[in-house]
Design an enzyme around this catalytic site. Structure first.
Site, PDB file in Angstrom:
ATOM      1  N   LYS A  48       0.839  -1.202   0.000  1.00 45.32           N
ATOM      2  CA  LYS A  48       0.000   0.000   0.000  1.00 45.32           C
ATOM      3  C   LYS A  48       0.878   1.258   0.000  1.00 45.32           C
ATOM      4  CE  LYS A  48      -3.735  -2.462   2.343  1.00 45.32           C
ATOM      5  NZ  LYS A  48      -4.409  -2.793   3.600  1.00 45.32           N
ATOM      6  N   GLN A  92      -4.618  -1.570   9.951  1.00 45.62           N
ATOM      7  CA  GLN A  92      -4.506  -2.861   9.268  1.00 45.62           C
ATOM      8  C   GLN A  92      -5.071  -3.997  10.124  1.00 45.62           C
ATOM      9  OE1 GLN A  92      -3.500  -3.299   6.121  1.00 45.62           O
ATOM     10  NE2 GLN A  92      -3.612  -5.537   6.170  1.00 45.62           N
ATOM     11  N   ASP A 115     -10.873   2.949   4.547  1.00 47.16           N
ATOM     12  CA  ASP A 115     -11.181   1.520   4.478  1.00 47.16           C
ATOM     13  C   ASP A 115     -12.683   1.282   4.309  1.00 47.16           C
ATOM     14  OD1 ASP A 115      -9.388  -0.583   4.515  1.00 47.16           O
ATOM     15  OD2 ASP A 115      -8.870  -0.288   6.621  1.00 47.16           O
TER      16      ASP A 115
HETATM   17  N1  GUN Z   1      -6.443  -6.754   6.144  1.00 47.31           N
HETATM   18  C1  GUN Z   1      -6.630  -7.427   4.990  1.00 47.31           C
HETATM   19  N2  GUN Z   1      -7.230  -6.628   4.076  1.00 47.31           N
HETATM   20  C2  GUN Z   1      -7.432  -5.428   4.681  1.00 47.31           C
HETATM   21  C3  GUN Z   1      -7.991  -4.202   4.253  1.00 47.31           C
HETATM   22  O1  GUN Z   1      -8.472  -4.033   3.124  1.00 47.31           O
HETATM   23  N3  GUN Z   1      -7.985  -3.198   5.171  1.00 47.31           N
HETATM   24  C4  GUN Z   1      -7.483  -3.352   6.427  1.00 47.31           C
HETATM   25  N4  GUN Z   1      -7.549  -2.322   7.268  1.00 47.31           N
HETATM   26  N5  GUN Z   1      -6.961  -4.487   6.847  1.00 47.31           N
HETATM   27  C5  GUN Z   1      -6.927  -5.518   5.970  1.00 47.31           C
END
Ligand code: GUN
Length: 293
Positions: A48, A92, A115
């Site tokens: 990311k 996350q 998110d």
């Molecule tokens: N863990 C796995 N995929 C995601 C996501 O799209 N966002 C977040 N915050 N955690 C994740």
């Protein structure tokens, strides 16, 4: 048969965002909060951050110990909520088991919730108002469907899975008034009886059930579009890592029957990161509008 190239579509979106951000003197900023040292989380956050950099989005990473308490994490979020230089906040997942993930997601300011996990933004999705944030994987599915010109109006869409992060919002998006949407949506899950009766009638199947190779050829009809959201690690001694990724679809047997299908890897996965960036730019634009008004 169309094997949808998620990498290509994601690259288009990333390029569109790069051009948009380049035209702005002030740059968007996103904060990633990672708790603990889960290898998959480390790798996702790194990806990311790399994509943010490619676009010109500034990113910050706050790494917190696994032992952090709920209140300590809540105060980190409260500080980020108040920080005007931060446009987007991503905590996350998964979080350690002693921390209630949903409560944490709800603490992120809705206007910074890139998110799309908090209750306000999920509510806005149901209300069909578009100043909210849609969680990145369902948003990526919609982009795949619309950019691949897959018709949805009046079609039978079957969603396998009912998670808050993928299944429910993906179904809501297909159901919503307008295009892509206007579909007839059925949610199937681990307690659905005669699940294959639904999947056989589907024009589009969104597989987000978290079981490797769950959707088999005998469960579908010819001409279906299959969107595979699964990311499952299965042991593979021939790989240096000792594992390989497979989706929720028995790809080799299902693929020949489909009119379109997303592969794993290289389908929905790259779209999730692209849509996170899109949400961050949207959060930035909304904050700019607010400070100008
Ligand atoms: N863990 C796995 N995929 C995601 C996501 O799209 N966002 C977040 N915050 N955690 C994740």
């Amino acid at each position: 048969m169309n094997v949808i190239n998620g990498n290509e579509i994601a690259a288009q979106i990333i390029e569109e965002l790069r051009v948009k951000v380049a035209s702005s003197a002030v740059k968007p900023q996103v904060l990633f909060i990672r708790v603990g040292e889960d290898p998959a989380s480390i790798s996702y956050v790194r990806k990311k951050q790399k994509t943010a950099e490619q676009i010109g989005i500034q990113s910050r990473l706050q790494v917190l110990p696994e032992s952090i308490t709920f209140d300590e994490l809540a105060s980190v979020i409260a500080i980020a909520n108040e920080d005007k230089s931060i446009n987007g906040i991503l905590v996350q997942a998964p979080l350690p088991s002693h921390i209630d993930e949903k409560k944490i997601f709800n603490l992120v300011c809705p206007t910074k919730d890139v998110d799309g996990f908090n209750a306000t933004n999920l509510g806005k999705l149901c209300q069909e108002v578009d100043d909210g944030f849609i969680s990145c994987t369902p948003a990526g599915i919609v982009e795949i469907v619309s950019r691949s010109k897959i018709p949805t109006e009046g079609k039978n869409v079957v969603v396998l899975g009912r998670s808050l992060i993928v299944g429910k919002p993906a179904g809501m998006l297909m159901l919503k008034k307008g295009l892509p949407g206007n579909a007839t949506v059925t949610f199937c899950h681990s307690r659905t009886s005669n699940l294959e009766e639904f999947t056989r009638k589907a024009d589009i199947i969104i597989a987000a059930i978290g079981k490797p190779k769950f959707l088999k050829a005998e469960m579908i009809s010819k001409g279906v579009t299959v969107i595979d959201v699964g990311i499952n690690r299965i042991a593979d001694n021939e790989k240096k890592s000792g594992f390989r990724l497979v989706g929720d679809v028995d790809y080799d047997n299902v693929m020949p029957l489909c009119s379109a299908i997303t592969p794993v890897p290289g389908g929905v996965g790259p779209m999730t990161v692209a849509m996170l960036m899109s949400n961050t730019v949207k959060a930035f634009e909304l904050s700019q509008k607010q400070s100008n008004s």
